[in-house]
Design a protein around this motif. Sequence first.
Motif, mmCIF file in Angstrom:
data_model
loop_
_atom_site.group_PDB
_atom_site.id
_atom_site.type_symbol
_atom_site.label_atom_id
_atom_site.label_comp_id
_atom_site.label_asym_id
_atom_site.label_seq_id
_atom_site.Cartn_x
_atom_site.Cartn_y
_atom_site.Cartn_z
ATOM 1 N N LEU A 66 56.957 9.562 -57.453
ATOM 2 C CA LEU A 66 57.733 9.211 -56.102
ATOM 3 C C LEU A 66 58.975 8.399 -56.680
ATOM 4 O O LEU A 66 60.294 8.628 -56.117
ATOM 5 N N ASN A 67 58.879 7.363 -57.242
ATOM 6 C CA ASN A 67 60.011 6.550 -57.711
ATOM 7 C C ASN A 67 60.945 7.190 -58.554
ATOM 8 O O ASN A 67 62.213 6.982 -58.276
ATOM 9 N N GLN A 68 60.669 7.988 -59.551
ATOM 10 C CA GLN A 68 61.371 8.596 -60.422
ATOM 11 C C GLN A 68 62.319 9.881 -59.541
ATOM 12 O O GLN A 68 63.483 9.932 -59.708
ATOM 13 N N SER A 69 61.507 10.377 -58.623
ATOM 14 C CA SER A 69 62.025 11.466 -57.698
ATOM 15 C C SER A 69 63.240 10.822 -56.762
ATOM 16 O O SER A 69 64.332 11.333 -56.737
ATOM 17 N N LEU A 70 62.921 9.626 -56.306
ATOM 18 C CA LEU A 70 63.995 8.970 -55.647
ATOM 19 C C LEU A 70 65.160 8.454 -56.461
ATOM 20 O O LEU A 70 66.257 8.573 -56.085
ATOM 21 N N GLU A 71 64.928 8.132 -57.665
ATOM 22 C CA GLU A 71 65.966 7.846 -58.550
ATOM 23 C C GLU A 71 66.820 8.910 -58.797
ATOM 24 O O GLU A 71 68.139 8.789 -58.867
ATOM 25 N N GLY A 72 66.241 9.954 -59.156
ATOM 26 C CA GLY A 72 66.918 11.133 -59.394
ATOM 27 C C GLY A 72 67.767 11.730 -58.197
ATOM 28 O O GLY A 72 69.010 12.118 -58.177
ATOM 29 N N PHE A 73 67.355 11.555 -57.039
ATOM 30 C CA PHE A 73 68.064 11.887 -55.771
ATOM 31 C C PHE A 73 69.060 11.215 -55.697
ATOM 32 O O PHE A 73 70.278 11.618 -55.450
ATOM 33 N N VAL A 74 68.862 9.706 -55.769
ATOM 34 C CA VAL A 74 70.313 8.752 -55.787
ATOM 35 C C VAL A 74 71.107 9.200 -56.869
ATOM 36 O O VAL A 74 72.518 9.076 -56.493
ATOM 37 N N ASN A 75 70.717 9.534 -57.841
ATOM 38 C CA ASN A 75 71.654 9.632 -58.862
ATOM 39 C C ASN A 75 72.570 10.838 -58.767
ATOM 40 O O ASN A 75 73.483 11.249 -59.108
ATOM 41 N N SER A 76 71.914 12.158 -57.746
ATOM 42 C CA SER A 76 72.493 13.253 -57.667
ATOM 43 C C SER A 76 73.191 13.652 -56.555
ATOM 44 O O SER A 76 73.839 14.609 -56.157
ATOM 45 N N ASN A 77 73.258 12.475 -55.709
ATOM 46 C CA ASN A 77 73.896 12.649 -54.304
ATOM 47 C C ASN A 77 74.453 10.912 -53.801
ATOM 48 O O ASN A 77 74.281 10.026 -54.633
ATOM 49 N N PRO A 78 75.574 11.163 -53.094
ATOM 50 C CA PRO A 78 76.213 9.885 -52.858
ATOM 51 C C PRO A 78 75.463 9.283 -51.728
ATOM 52 O O PRO A 78 76.305 8.704 -50.895
#
Length: 331
Positions: free
Chosen positions: A186-198
Amino acid sequence: MGINKRFLAGLVGASLVIGGCSHFASGKDEVVEDADLRSGQEAGGGEQDVTSSNTNNDKQNAYEKENFVRVQDYTGEGYELRNANQEIEKAARAASEQIENAVSALFMKKYKTEITVTNIVGAGDAATVYVESVADPHFYTYAIVPYDSSTGTMRTDDVWTQEGQVEVALYGWLYAKAYPEQFTKLNQSLEGFVNSNPVTGLTAEAVAKVKGSGFSNVYYLVSPFGPAFEDALQLYLKNPQVSGEQIRQELEETGYDDKHVSFGITLYMEEEAAPDPDIIDSLSSGINELTGIPIGAYSLNLNDNYIDKRRASGNKENSIDLTWPNEIIKE
Protein backbone atom coordinates in the motif's frame (compact mmCIF):
# COMPACT_ATOMS: atom_id res chain seq x y z
CA MET A 1 -6.62 1.51 -18.83
CA GLY A 2 -4.55 4.69 -19.02
CA ILE A 3 -5.87 5.87 -15.68
CA ASN A 4 -4.94 2.62 -13.95
CA LYS A 5 -1.47 2.61 -15.47
CA ARG A 6 -0.94 6.08 -14.01
CA PHE A 7 -1.74 4.68 -10.59
CA LEU A 8 0.48 1.64 -10.92
CA ALA A 9 3.41 3.55 -12.40
CA GLY A 10 6.24 3.81 -9.92
CA LEU A 11 5.32 0.69 -7.92
CA VAL A 12 8.63 -0.95 -8.69
CA GLY A 13 11.36 0.69 -6.68
CA ALA A 14 9.07 3.10 -4.86
CA SER A 15 10.31 3.73 -1.36
CA LEU A 16 8.37 2.60 1.70
CA VAL A 17 6.67 5.50 3.40
CA ILE A 18 5.99 5.19 7.10
CA GLY A 19 5.36 8.31 9.10
CA GLY A 20 2.37 8.95 11.56
CA CYS A 21 -4.44 12.76 12.98
CA SER A 22 -6.55 14.65 15.45
CA HIS A 23 -7.63 17.80 17.21
CA PHE A 24 -8.71 17.96 20.80
CA ALA A 25 -9.23 20.25 23.73
CA SER A 26 -7.94 19.63 27.21
CA GLY A 27 -10.69 18.95 29.74
CA LYS A 28 -11.94 15.34 29.48
CA ASP A 29 -15.38 16.25 28.13
CA GLU A 30 -13.85 18.75 25.71
CA VAL A 31 -11.34 16.19 24.46
CA VAL A 32 -14.04 13.68 23.61
CA GLU A 33 -16.21 16.30 21.88
CA ASP A 34 -13.34 17.72 19.86
CA ALA A 35 -11.87 14.35 18.95
CA ASP A 36 -15.27 13.22 17.67
CA LEU A 37 -15.49 16.37 15.54
CA ARG A 38 -12.11 15.66 14.03
CA SER A 39 -12.38 11.90 13.62
CA GLY A 40 -12.89 12.15 9.87
CA GLN A 41 -10.94 15.30 9.14
CA GLU A 42 -8.04 14.13 7.05
CA ALA A 43 -9.87 10.98 5.99
CA GLY A 44 -12.34 13.07 4.05
CA GLY A 45 -15.10 12.14 6.44
CA GLY A 46 -17.73 14.63 7.40
CA GLU A 47 -15.79 17.35 9.20
CA GLN A 48 -17.26 20.82 8.97
CA ASP A 49 -14.97 22.88 6.76
CA VAL A 50 -12.71 25.12 8.80
CA THR A 51 -11.52 26.90 5.67
CA SER A 52 -13.19 28.23 2.58
CA SER A 53 -12.44 28.64 -1.08
CA ASN A 54 -14.77 31.64 -1.32
CA THR A 55 -12.47 34.43 -2.46
CA ASN A 56 -15.24 37.03 -2.31
CA ASN A 57 -15.31 37.10 1.47
CA ASP A 58 -12.82 39.67 2.75
CA LYS A 59 -12.85 38.29 6.28
CA GLN A 60 -12.04 34.79 5.04
CA ASN A 61 -9.37 36.18 2.76
CA ALA A 62 -7.66 37.87 5.69
CA TYR A 63 -7.71 34.63 7.66
CA GLU A 64 -6.41 32.68 4.69
CA LYS A 65 -3.58 35.12 4.04
CA GLU A 66 -2.46 34.80 7.64
CA ASN A 67 -2.93 31.07 8.15
CA PHE A 68 -2.79 29.22 4.83
CA VAL A 69 0.59 27.73 3.85
CA ARG A 70 1.72 25.38 1.12
CA VAL A 71 1.42 21.84 2.41
CA GLN A 72 5.03 21.13 1.39
CA ASP A 73 6.15 23.92 3.75
CA TYR A 74 3.99 22.88 6.69
CA THR A 75 5.89 21.34 9.61
CA GLY A 76 3.30 21.87 12.34
CA GLU A 77 4.41 25.40 13.23
CA GLY A 78 1.49 27.61 14.23
CA TYR A 79 -0.78 24.71 15.17
CA GLU A 80 -3.37 25.39 17.88
CA LEU A 81 -6.09 23.45 19.61
CA ARG A 82 -9.50 24.94 20.17
CA ASN A 83 -9.50 27.07 23.32
CA ALA A 84 -5.76 27.57 22.91
CA ASN A 85 -4.12 28.77 26.11
CA GLN A 86 -0.70 30.36 25.76
CA GLU A 87 -0.23 30.58 29.53
CA ILE A 88 -0.54 26.81 29.85
CA GLU A 89 1.61 26.19 26.81
CA LYS A 90 4.35 28.39 28.24
CA ALA A 91 4.19 26.56 31.60
CA ALA A 92 4.21 23.19 29.85
CA ARG A 93 7.20 24.01 27.69
CA ALA A 94 9.07 25.23 30.77
CA ALA A 95 8.34 21.86 32.36
CA SER A 96 8.99 19.86 29.19
CA GLU A 97 11.57 17.57 30.77
CA GLN A 98 9.26 16.63 33.65
CA ILE A 99 6.36 16.20 31.23
CA GLU A 100 8.34 13.94 28.92
CA ASN A 101 9.44 11.80 31.86
CA ALA A 102 5.88 11.55 33.20
CA VAL A 103 4.33 10.75 29.82
CA SER A 104 7.05 8.23 28.99
CA ALA A 105 6.50 6.51 32.33
CA LEU A 106 2.74 6.33 31.72
CA PHE A 107 3.18 4.75 28.29
CA MET A 108 5.67 2.20 29.58
CA LYS A 109 3.44 1.27 32.51
CA LYS A 110 0.07 1.24 30.77
CA TYR A 111 0.96 0.40 27.17
CA LYS A 112 4.40 -1.29 27.45
CA THR A 113 5.59 1.08 24.74
CA GLU A 114 8.55 3.46 24.56
CA ILE A 115 7.75 6.90 23.14
CA THR A 116 9.28 10.31 22.59
CA VAL A 117 7.47 13.64 22.86
CA THR A 118 7.16 15.51 19.56
CA ASN A 119 5.05 18.54 20.48
CA ILE A 120 3.27 20.26 23.39
CA VAL A 121 0.32 22.62 23.01
CA GLY A 122 -1.87 24.28 25.63
CA ALA A 123 -5.67 24.51 25.60
CA GLY A 124 -8.50 24.72 28.08
CA ASP A 125 -7.08 23.66 31.43
CA ALA A 126 -4.30 21.28 30.32
CA ALA A 127 -1.51 20.62 27.87
CA THR A 128 -1.86 18.11 25.05
CA VAL A 129 1.38 16.20 24.58
CA TYR A 130 1.93 14.57 21.19
CA VAL A 131 4.09 11.46 21.15
CA GLU A 132 5.74 9.13 18.65
CA SER A 133 6.56 5.50 19.25
CA VAL A 134 10.23 4.56 19.20
CA ALA A 135 9.64 1.16 17.60
CA ASP A 136 8.89 0.80 13.89
CA PRO A 137 6.49 1.24 12.28
CA HIS A 138 6.01 4.51 14.13
CA PHE A 139 2.62 5.47 15.49
CA TYR A 140 1.48 8.84 16.83
CA THR A 141 -0.91 9.63 19.65
CA TYR A 142 -1.16 11.96 22.64
CA ALA A 143 -1.52 12.33 26.40
CA ILE A 144 -3.05 15.05 28.58
CA VAL A 145 -1.26 16.86 31.41
CA PRO A 146 -3.55 18.99 33.63
CA TYR A 147 -2.61 22.52 34.67
CA ASP A 148 -2.89 23.86 38.23
CA SER A 149 -3.99 27.46 37.82
CA SER A 150 -3.53 28.19 41.54
CA THR A 151 0.20 27.47 41.36
CA GLY A 152 0.85 28.03 37.65
CA THR A 153 2.40 24.56 37.35
CA MET A 154 1.74 21.38 35.40
CA ARG A 155 0.30 18.45 37.33
CA THR A 156 2.66 15.82 35.95
CA ASP A 157 1.50 13.27 38.54
CA ASP A 158 -1.95 13.29 36.93
CA VAL A 159 -1.13 12.50 33.31
CA TRP A 160 -3.96 10.70 31.52
CA THR A 161 -5.00 9.51 28.07
CA GLN A 162 -8.38 9.75 26.42
CA GLU A 163 -10.23 6.44 26.61
CA GLY A 164 -9.69 4.43 23.44
CA GLN A 165 -7.45 6.98 21.72
CA VAL A 166 -4.09 5.32 22.34
CA GLU A 167 -5.67 1.91 21.90
CA VAL A 168 -6.79 2.70 18.36
CA ALA A 169 -3.27 3.85 17.49
CA LEU A 170 -1.93 0.60 18.92
CA TYR A 171 -4.51 -1.44 16.99
CA GLY A 172 -3.29 0.11 13.75
CA TRP A 173 0.33 -0.37 14.75
CA LEU A 174 -0.27 -4.04 15.53
CA TYR A 175 -2.17 -4.41 12.25
CA ALA A 176 0.86 -3.08 10.37
CA LYS A 177 3.19 -5.40 12.32
CA ALA A 178 0.98 -8.38 11.52
CA TYR A 179 0.77 -7.67 7.79
CA PRO A 180 4.03 -5.94 6.80
CA GLU A 181 3.91 -7.09 3.17
CA GLN A 182 0.40 -5.69 2.65
CA PHE A 183 1.25 -2.36 4.26
CA THR A 184 4.48 -2.16 2.28
CA LYS A 185 2.54 -2.67 -0.94
CA LEU A 186 0.00 0.00 0.00
CA ASN A 187 2.74 2.46 0.94
CA GLN A 188 4.73 1.78 -2.21
CA SER A 189 1.60 2.08 -4.34
CA LEU A 190 0.76 5.49 -2.90
CA GLU A 191 4.36 6.61 -3.28
CA GLY A 192 4.24 5.52 -6.91
CA PHE A 193 0.98 7.37 -7.45
CA VAL A 194 2.39 10.56 -5.94
CA ASN A 195 5.51 10.28 -8.10
CA SER A 196 3.35 9.91 -11.22
CA ASN A 197 0.79 12.64 -10.52
CA PRO A 198 0.88 16.32 -9.48
CA VAL A 199 -0.04 15.53 -5.87
CA THR A 200 1.72 15.23 -2.53
CA GLY A 201 1.09 14.17 1.04
CA LEU A 202 1.59 15.83 4.41
CA THR A 203 5.18 16.34 5.55
CA ALA A 204 6.63 13.83 8.00
CA GLU A 205 7.41 16.70 10.40
CA ALA A 206 3.76 17.75 10.48
CA VAL A 207 2.59 14.19 11.02
CA ALA A 208 4.85 13.89 14.05
CA LYS A 209 3.85 17.23 15.57
CA VAL A 210 0.11 17.57 14.98
CA LYS A 211 -1.36 14.13 14.30
CA GLY A 212 -2.45 11.85 17.09
CA SER A 213 -5.41 9.71 16.04
CA GLY A 214 -5.19 6.15 14.84
CA PHE A 215 -2.16 4.82 12.97
CA SER A 216 -1.06 7.21 10.26
CA ASN A 217 1.67 8.32 7.91
CA VAL A 218 2.08 11.10 5.36
CA TYR A 219 -0.66 9.67 3.13
CA TYR A 220 -3.27 7.98 5.27
CA LEU A 221 -4.89 7.26 8.61
CA VAL A 222 -6.06 3.77 9.56
CA SER A 223 -8.45 3.18 12.46
CA PRO A 224 -9.20 -0.46 13.33
CA PHE A 225 -11.60 -1.54 16.06
CA GLY A 226 -13.36 -4.63 17.36
CA PRO A 227 -12.68 -7.82 19.34
CA ALA A 228 -9.88 -9.11 17.10
CA PHE A 229 -7.80 -5.98 17.63
CA GLU A 230 -8.64 -5.88 21.33
CA ASP A 231 -7.36 -9.46 21.65
CA ALA A 232 -4.21 -8.59 19.69
CA LEU A 233 -3.52 -5.67 22.01
CA GLN A 234 -3.93 -7.87 25.09
CA LEU A 235 -1.46 -10.30 23.55
CA TYR A 236 1.01 -7.47 23.07
CA LEU A 237 0.52 -6.06 26.57
CA LYS A 238 1.24 -9.49 28.06
CA ASN A 239 4.35 -9.85 25.93
CA PRO A 240 5.66 -6.73 24.16
CA GLN A 241 8.15 -8.96 22.31
CA VAL A 242 5.32 -10.83 20.56
CA SER A 243 6.06 -11.42 16.89
CA GLY A 244 4.11 -10.05 13.97
CA GLU A 245 3.20 -13.61 13.00
CA GLN A 246 1.71 -14.25 16.44
CA ILE A 247 -0.32 -11.04 16.19
CA ARG A 248 -1.52 -12.12 12.77
CA GLN A 249 -2.63 -15.49 14.09
CA GLU A 250 -4.53 -13.81 16.91
CA LEU A 251 -6.31 -11.45 14.52
CA GLU A 252 -7.30 -14.25 12.18
CA GLU A 253 -8.42 -16.60 14.94
CA THR A 254 -10.80 -14.01 16.38
CA GLY A 255 -11.72 -12.75 12.92
CA TYR A 256 -12.27 -9.30 11.42
CA ASP A 257 -13.34 -7.87 8.09
CA ASP A 258 -13.43 -4.59 6.16
CA LYS A 259 -16.15 -3.26 8.50
CA HIS A 260 -13.61 -3.24 11.32
CA VAL A 261 -10.91 -1.19 9.56
CA SER A 262 -11.21 2.26 7.99
CA PHE A 263 -8.47 3.84 5.90
CA GLY A 264 -8.54 7.55 5.09
CA ILE A 265 -6.18 8.53 2.27
CA THR A 266 -5.57 12.27 1.99
CA LEU A 267 -3.57 13.93 -0.78
CA TYR A 268 -2.95 17.54 -1.79
CA MET A 269 -2.38 19.16 -5.16
CA GLU A 270 1.32 19.72 -5.66
CA GLU A 271 0.91 23.22 -7.04
CA GLU A 272 -1.63 26.04 -6.65
CA ALA A 273 -4.62 24.47 -8.39
CA ALA A 274 -8.10 23.27 -7.54
CA PRO A 275 -8.40 19.57 -6.74
CA ASP A 276 -8.58 17.62 -9.99
CA PRO A 277 -11.48 15.12 -10.29
CA ASP A 278 -9.45 13.07 -12.78
CA ILE A 279 -6.80 12.50 -10.14
CA ILE A 280 -9.17 11.17 -7.51
CA ASP A 281 -10.83 9.02 -10.19
CA SER A 282 -7.41 7.65 -11.07
CA LEU A 283 -6.59 6.97 -7.43
CA SER A 284 -9.96 5.28 -6.92
CA SER A 285 -9.50 3.08 -9.99
CA GLY A 286 -6.02 2.12 -8.89
CA ILE A 287 -7.04 1.19 -5.34
CA ASN A 288 -9.98 -0.80 -6.72
CA GLU A 289 -7.68 -2.88 -8.92
CA LEU A 290 -4.85 -3.22 -6.42
CA THR A 291 -4.54 -6.59 -4.71
CA GLY A 292 -2.52 -7.66 -1.70
CA ILE A 293 -3.12 -4.53 0.42
CA PRO A 294 -4.64 -4.50 3.92
CA ILE A 295 -8.30 -5.39 4.39
CA GLY A 296 -10.43 -2.32 5.05
CA ALA A 297 -12.81 0.36 3.79
CA TYR A 298 -10.83 3.07 1.98
CA SER A 299 -12.01 6.70 1.84
CA LEU A 300 -10.26 9.23 -0.39
CA ASN A 301 -9.77 12.98 0.07
CA LEU A 302 -8.09 15.41 -2.34
CA ASN A 303 -7.39 19.01 -1.30
CA ASP A 304 -5.78 21.95 -3.03
CA ASN A 305 -2.19 22.89 -2.18
CA TYR A 306 -2.94 24.86 0.98
CA ILE A 307 -3.33 23.77 4.56
CA ASP A 308 -4.60 25.78 7.51
CA LYS A 309 -1.57 25.87 9.78
CA ARG A 310 -3.66 26.56 12.90
CA ARG A 311 -5.96 23.59 12.37
CA ALA A 312 -3.68 21.24 10.40
CA SER A 313 -6.55 20.80 7.96
CA GLY A 314 -6.65 21.00 4.18
CA ASN A 315 -10.41 20.48 3.93
CA LYS A 316 -12.17 23.31 2.08
CA GLU A 317 -15.25 23.88 0.00
CA ASN A 318 -13.37 22.77 -3.11
CA SER A 319 -12.04 19.52 -1.61
CA ILE A 320 -13.09 16.31 -3.33
CA ASP A 321 -14.10 13.35 -1.19
CA LEU A 322 -14.94 9.75 -1.87
CA THR A 323 -16.33 8.57 1.46
CA TRP A 324 -19.18 6.56 2.97
CA PRO A 325 -21.23 5.07 1.45
CA ASN A 326 -18.88 5.11 -1.55
CA GLU A 327 -15.69 3.86 0.07
CA ILE A 328 -13.51 1.34 -1.70
CA ILE A 329 -13.89 -2.02 0.02
CA LYS A 330 -10.89 -4.35 0.11
CA GLU A 331 -11.81 -7.75 1.49
